[in-house]
Structure formats: C-alpha cells, structure tokens
Design an enzyme around this catalytic site. Structure first.
Site, PDB file in Angstrom:
ATOM      1  N   ASP A   1       0.841  -1.201   0.000  1.00  0.00           N
ATOM      2  CA  ASP A   1       0.000   0.000   0.000  1.00  0.00           C
ATOM      3  C   ASP A   1       0.878   1.253   0.000  1.00  0.00           C
ATOM      4  O   ASP A   1       1.686   1.442  -0.901  1.00  0.00           O
ATOM      5  CB  ASP A   1      -0.982  -0.024   1.166  1.00  0.00           C
ATOM      6  CG  ASP A   1      -2.132   0.950   0.973  1.00  0.00           C
ATOM      7  OD1 ASP A   1      -1.913   2.160   1.176  1.00  0.00           O
ATOM      8  OD2 ASP A   1      -3.246   0.535   0.617  1.00  0.00           O
TER       9      ASP A   1
ATOM     10  N   TYR B   1      -2.001  11.242   2.052  1.00  0.00           N
ATOM     11  CA  TYR B   1      -2.969  11.528   1.001  1.00  0.00           C
ATOM     12  C   TYR B   1      -2.995  13.023   0.687  1.00  0.00           C
ATOM     13  O   TYR B   1      -3.113  13.422  -0.476  1.00  0.00           O
ATOM     14  CB  TYR B   1      -4.367  11.081   1.430  1.00  0.00           C
ATOM     15  CG  TYR B   1      -4.513   9.590   1.611  1.00  0.00           C
ATOM     16  CD1 TYR B   1      -4.889   8.775   0.542  1.00  0.00           C
ATOM     17  CD2 TYR B   1      -4.277   8.978   2.845  1.00  0.00           C
ATOM     18  CE1 TYR B   1      -5.025   7.404   0.698  1.00  0.00           C
ATOM     19  CE2 TYR B   1      -4.410   7.606   3.009  1.00  0.00           C
ATOM     20  CZ  TYR B   1      -4.779   6.820   1.928  1.00  0.00           C
ATOM     21  OH  TYR B   1      -4.905   5.469   2.075  1.00  0.00           O
TER      22      TYR B   1
ATOM     23  N   HIS C   1      -7.169  -6.923   0.250  1.00  0.00           N
ATOM     24  CA  HIS C   1      -6.151  -5.883   0.289  1.00  0.00           C
ATOM     25  C   HIS C   1      -4.999  -6.211   1.247  1.00  0.00           C
ATOM     26  O   HIS C   1      -3.837  -5.979   0.921  1.00  0.00           O
ATOM     27  CB  HIS C   1      -6.779  -4.539   0.669  1.00  0.00           C
ATOM     28  CG  HIS C   1      -5.809  -3.401   0.592  1.00  0.00           C
ATOM     29  ND1 HIS C   1      -5.220  -3.002  -0.596  1.00  0.00           N
ATOM     30  CD2 HIS C   1      -5.294  -2.585   1.550  1.00  0.00           C
ATOM     31  CE1 HIS C   1      -4.404  -1.989  -0.357  1.00  0.00           C
ATOM     32  NE2 HIS C   1      -4.433  -1.711   0.927  1.00  0.00           N
TER      33      HIS C   1
END
Length: 276
Positions: free
Chosen positions: A58, A185, A248
């Site tokens: 990730d 982010y 995930h």
C-alpha cells in the site's frame, strides 16, 4: 520478518513517519514523498547498508517504488504488494479522483480534519477493523455518508488477525492519531508537482508485484487493467507479476503464500551472486 530471517536475511521493519513509534510532524508538508524516501535513505546510511532488498504494501509500496525511482543505487530488488508503480500523469491523482465524487474515501481523506472527526466517533480498534474487513469492490460511501460510517466491522475476530493483534495496532494509532497517515494523502497534489523532473522516467530496479484477486482497489485505481494490459511492465521493464488469492491485506490474510512469493523472488538474486 520471521520467514526472511529464517532464510538468512536481516529483516528490518521501520515505522514510517506518522506511524507507530516514529515522530508525527504536524505540518502536512513534512509528508512529501521526498521526506518519506529520505527517511529510508537516512536509515540505510545510519545502519551502513549500501544496498538492500525492499518490500512494501500500500503506502509502503508507494514509498518503495519511489525509493527505486529516486535512488536505484540503494536497491538490489523490490517486492511490492497492492499498489503498482503508476508513472506521473498529466493530471494529479486528486484531480483524477474528483470525478468519483464525495463518497470516494480518498476525496474524504483529502479534506483537513474531516476524516479525523468522523473516525473520532468510533473507538480506534473499530476503525481499523472496518478497513481490515472491507471486501467491497470500491471504498465508496453513498452520498452524504462518511466512509467510516458506511463500512461494517464484524462482531467476530478477523480470520487472519486475533483481537490481541488488533489491540496492538489500535494502541499505536491511539497514541499517534490518524492525521499523520492521512497527510500522506493530503500531499498527493504536492507530490505530483514536485516529481515533475521524473515525468516519463522508468524504474530500472528488478521488481516483483503481487496483486490480490479481490483487492478493493482493482477497479477504482484501474489496477487490474493496468497490470494485465502490460502498462506496469512498460514503466517497470524488469518486473514480474504474481496474481494470488486474497483481499487488500493479503500479507496477513495469506501470509504463507506471500512469504513464498517474496522468498522465491529473492532467491534468484542469491543464486546469481553464488554463480558470479
């Protein structure tokens, strides 16, 4: 780490800035991709490790890809899970994601304070469990709903994580909060501007990409099409791809298979060095 150590590797797992026991700068600008990769280079220098194998998942994969891009001289080979290397495009990721609307989780994460307030309505363990347990195609909430209020946490323990393990993760996030990780982010737009000199650059480091068949990011990020159409290979010429069962968090859900995939790839380099 145990599987790698058992094979003779020295395995290191640093907490990236904003996580665990590492520092948590308040300024979002302190989380640029240059800061994060710079932390890894400083760690390698501190430990006097000139060149290493790197494994990431990730955001860890994003950082590992950029370590390969910025400092290929420090990476022997890389294994990344979940997030492939996407080259810098003509538009930033936030601009591209805008069309997905307000319910898309990243669009919510980008707004300072919004997700922290939403997460704050739940205990930390529940927040983590909701994301760990997510098995939907896209992390998208209905209009007017926060993603954390849309996801569901099962009452029973996750099949691949005990409640004690979940509690250990929750303890760390309770200490650091979520703003540090969310700032990764919030630096997407800045990272796009800062990495302009690498437009069109390819990653030349040997790499392996492990893709999970049921990862929630397959559709929203276009990952499956990008990988299967040869897009990843065109940007990372020395890559091999392995598609395996899982969601995930496949490194925990399907740990034995992931360990096997990592070790079989790294063994190739050990064999090359032995025959050299």
């Amino acid at each position: 780490m145990a599987a790698l150590a058992a094979r003779g590797f020295r395995a290191l797992a640093p907490d990236l800035r904003g996580y665990g026991d590492s520092s948590v700068p308040a300024d979002p600008a302190a989380y640029s991709i240059f800061h994060i990769v710079g932390d890894l280079v400083a760690l390698l220098d501190h430990l006097r490790l000139p060149k290493v194998f790197v494994v990431g998942h990730d955001w860890g994969a994003q950082v590992a890809w950029h370590l390969c891009l910025f400092r290929p001289d420090r990476v022997r080979a890389a294994v990344n899970l979940g997030i492939p290397y996407f080259p810098r495009g003509p538009r930033s990721m936030p601009e591209s994601f805008a069309k997905l609307g307000d319910g898309f989780y990243i669009n919510q994460f980008l707004e300072p304070g919004r997700t922290e307030r939403a997460f704050g309505r739940h205990d930390v363990a529940t927040v983590l469990k909701q994301f760990y347990a997510a098995e939907i195609d896209e992390l998208m909430a209905p209009p007017g709903v926060e993603i954390i209020d849309f996801l569901q946490a099962p009452s029973s323990p996750l099949p691949w994580m005990t409640d004690d393990e979940l509690g250990q993760y929750a303890e760390k996030f309770q200490k650091t909060g979520f703003t540090g990780p969310l700032n990764y982010y919030r630096m997407m737009e800045s990272n796009w501007r800062l990495t302009a000199p690498w437009s069109g650059a390819k990653i030349i480091v040997p790499a392996k990409f492990i893709l999970s068949k049921n990862d929630s990011g397959l559709q929203s990020f276009g990952t499956e099409k990008y990988v299967k159409s040869g897009g990843l290979e065109s940007n990372v010429p020395n890559v091999e791809v392995s598609i395996i069962e899982g969601h995930h968090f496949v490194q925990q859900e399907n740990a034995e298979r992931v360990n096997s995939e990592i070790l079989s790839f790294l063994d190739k380099f050990a064999s090359e060095e032995a025959s050299a």
